[in-house]
Design a protein around this motif. Structure first.
Motif, PDB file in Angstrom:
ATOM      1  N   LYS A   7     -18.614  -7.370   6.953  1.00  0.00           N
ATOM      2  CA  LYS A   7     -18.320  -6.910   8.313  1.00  0.00           C
ATOM      3  C   LYS A   7     -16.813  -6.696   8.425  1.00  0.00           C
ATOM      4  N   PHE A   8     -16.436  -5.500   8.850  1.00  0.00           N
ATOM      5  CA  PHE A   8     -15.026  -5.155   8.987  1.00  0.00           C
ATOM      6  C   PHE A   8     -14.702  -4.798  10.432  1.00  0.00           C
ATOM      7  N   ASP A   9     -13.535  -5.229  10.885  1.00  0.00           N
ATOM      8  CA  ASP A   9     -13.010  -4.832  12.189  1.00  0.00           C
ATOM      9  C   ASP A   9     -12.009  -3.723  11.890  1.00  0.00           C
ATOM     10  N   VAL A  10     -12.382  -2.482  12.219  1.00  0.00           N
ATOM     11  CA  VAL A  10     -11.572  -1.322  11.872  1.00  0.00           C
ATOM     12  C   VAL A  10     -11.102  -0.621  13.146  1.00  0.00           C
ATOM     13  N   LYS A  11      -9.814  -0.313  13.190  1.00  0.00           N
ATOM     14  CA  LYS A  11      -9.264   0.379  14.361  1.00  0.00           C
ATOM     15  C   LYS A  11      -9.704   1.838  14.329  1.00  0.00           C
ATOM     16  N   MET A  12     -10.620   2.182  15.237  1.00  0.00           N
ATOM     17  CA  MET A  12     -11.136   3.554  15.349  1.00  0.00           C
ATOM     18  C   MET A  12     -10.947   3.991  16.797  1.00  0.00           C
ATOM     19  N   THR A  13     -10.297   5.134  16.994  1.00  0.00           N
ATOM     20  CA  THR A  13     -10.011   5.577  18.354  1.00  0.00           C
ATOM     21  C   THR A  13     -10.867   6.755  18.796  1.00  0.00           C
ATOM     22  N   CYS A  14     -11.556   7.395  17.856  1.00  0.00           N
ATOM     23  CA  CYS A  14     -12.349   8.573  18.236  1.00  0.00           C
ATOM     24  C   CYS A  14     -13.488   8.781  17.236  1.00  0.00           C
ATOM     25  N   SER A  15     -14.336   9.754  17.517  1.00  0.00           N
ATOM     26  CA  SER A  15     -15.464  10.027  16.630  1.00  0.00           C
ATOM     27  C   SER A  15     -14.993  10.561  15.280  1.00  0.00           C
ATOM     28  N   GLY A  16     -13.790  11.140  15.243  1.00  0.00           N
ATOM     29  CA  GLY A  16     -13.233  11.587  13.969  1.00  0.00           C
ATOM     30  C   GLY A  16     -12.950  10.406  13.050  1.00  0.00           C
ATOM     31  N   CYS A  17     -12.471   9.315  13.651  1.00  0.00           N
ATOM     32  CA  CYS A  17     -12.190   8.090  12.885  1.00  0.00           C
ATOM     33  C   CYS A  17     -13.479   7.522  12.302  1.00  0.00           C
ATOM     34  N   SER A  18     -14.473   7.352  13.147  1.00  0.00           N
ATOM     35  CA  SER A  18     -15.739   6.788  12.677  1.00  0.00           C
ATOM     36  C   SER A  18     -16.412   7.748  11.699  1.00  0.00           C
ATOM     37  N   GLY A  19     -16.231   9.040  11.911  1.00  0.00           N
ATOM     38  CA  GLY A  19     -16.801  10.041  11.008  1.00  0.00           C
ATOM     39  C   GLY A  19     -16.198   9.967   9.619  1.00  0.00           C
ATOM     40  N   ALA A  20     -14.888   9.714   9.548  1.00  0.00           N
ATOM     41  CA  ALA A  20     -14.208   9.600   8.249  1.00  0.00           C
ATOM     42  C   ALA A  20     -14.751   8.412   7.471  1.00  0.00           C
ATOM     43  N   ILE A  21     -14.970   7.302   8.160  1.00  0.00           N
ATOM     44  CA  ILE A  21     -15.495   6.102   7.505  1.00  0.00           C
ATOM     45  C   ILE A  21     -16.945   6.334   7.093  1.00  0.00           C
ATOM     46  N   THR A  22     -17.716   6.988   7.952  1.00  0.00           N
ATOM     47  CA  THR A  22     -19.102   7.311   7.616  1.00  0.00           C
ATOM     48  C   THR A  22     -19.162   8.157   6.348  1.00  0.00           C
ATOM     49  N   ARG A  23     -18.294   9.163   6.247  1.00  0.00           N
ATOM     50  CA  ARG A  23     -18.292  10.037   5.067  1.00  0.00           C
ATOM     51  C   ARG A  23     -17.953   9.277   3.794  1.00  0.00           C
ATOM     52  N   VAL A  24     -16.944   8.406   3.853  1.00  0.00           N
ATOM     53  CA  VAL A  24     -16.528   7.688   2.645  1.00  0.00           C
ATOM     54  C   VAL A  24     -17.614   6.692   2.202  1.00  0.00           C
TER      55      VAL A  24
END
Length: 74
Positions: A7-24
């Motif tokens: 479980k990671f606490d990741v600073k995400m401010t928008c759907s682009g941020c979460s999208g980048a993590i989803t892709r990786v």
């Protein structure tokens, strides 16, 4: 190899941020990631994987997002 849940606490401010993590993490599936969830609202990333913790952490950090904390849940 045993699977673990991280479980990671990741600073995400928008759907682009979460999208980048989803892709990786999607790309890491053939390497040993069996499932994951990226929650923009709670800033939480859950990963079930046979890969070591440090490997998953490095992949998330490659997106340029700040990982505030991370733990092995099981």
């Amino acid at each position: 190899m045993a699977e673990h849940t991280y479980k990671f606490d990741v600073k995400m401010t928008c759907s682009g941020c979460s999208g980048a993590i989803t892709r990786v993490l999607e790309k890491a599936k053939p390497d040993g990631v069996s499932e994951f969830t990226v929650n923009l609202d709670t800033q939480e990333v859950l990963v079930k994987s046979s890969l070591p913790y440090d490997d998953i952490l490095a992949r998330i950090k490659k997106t340029g997002k700040e990982v505030r904390s991370g733990v092995t849940v099981e």
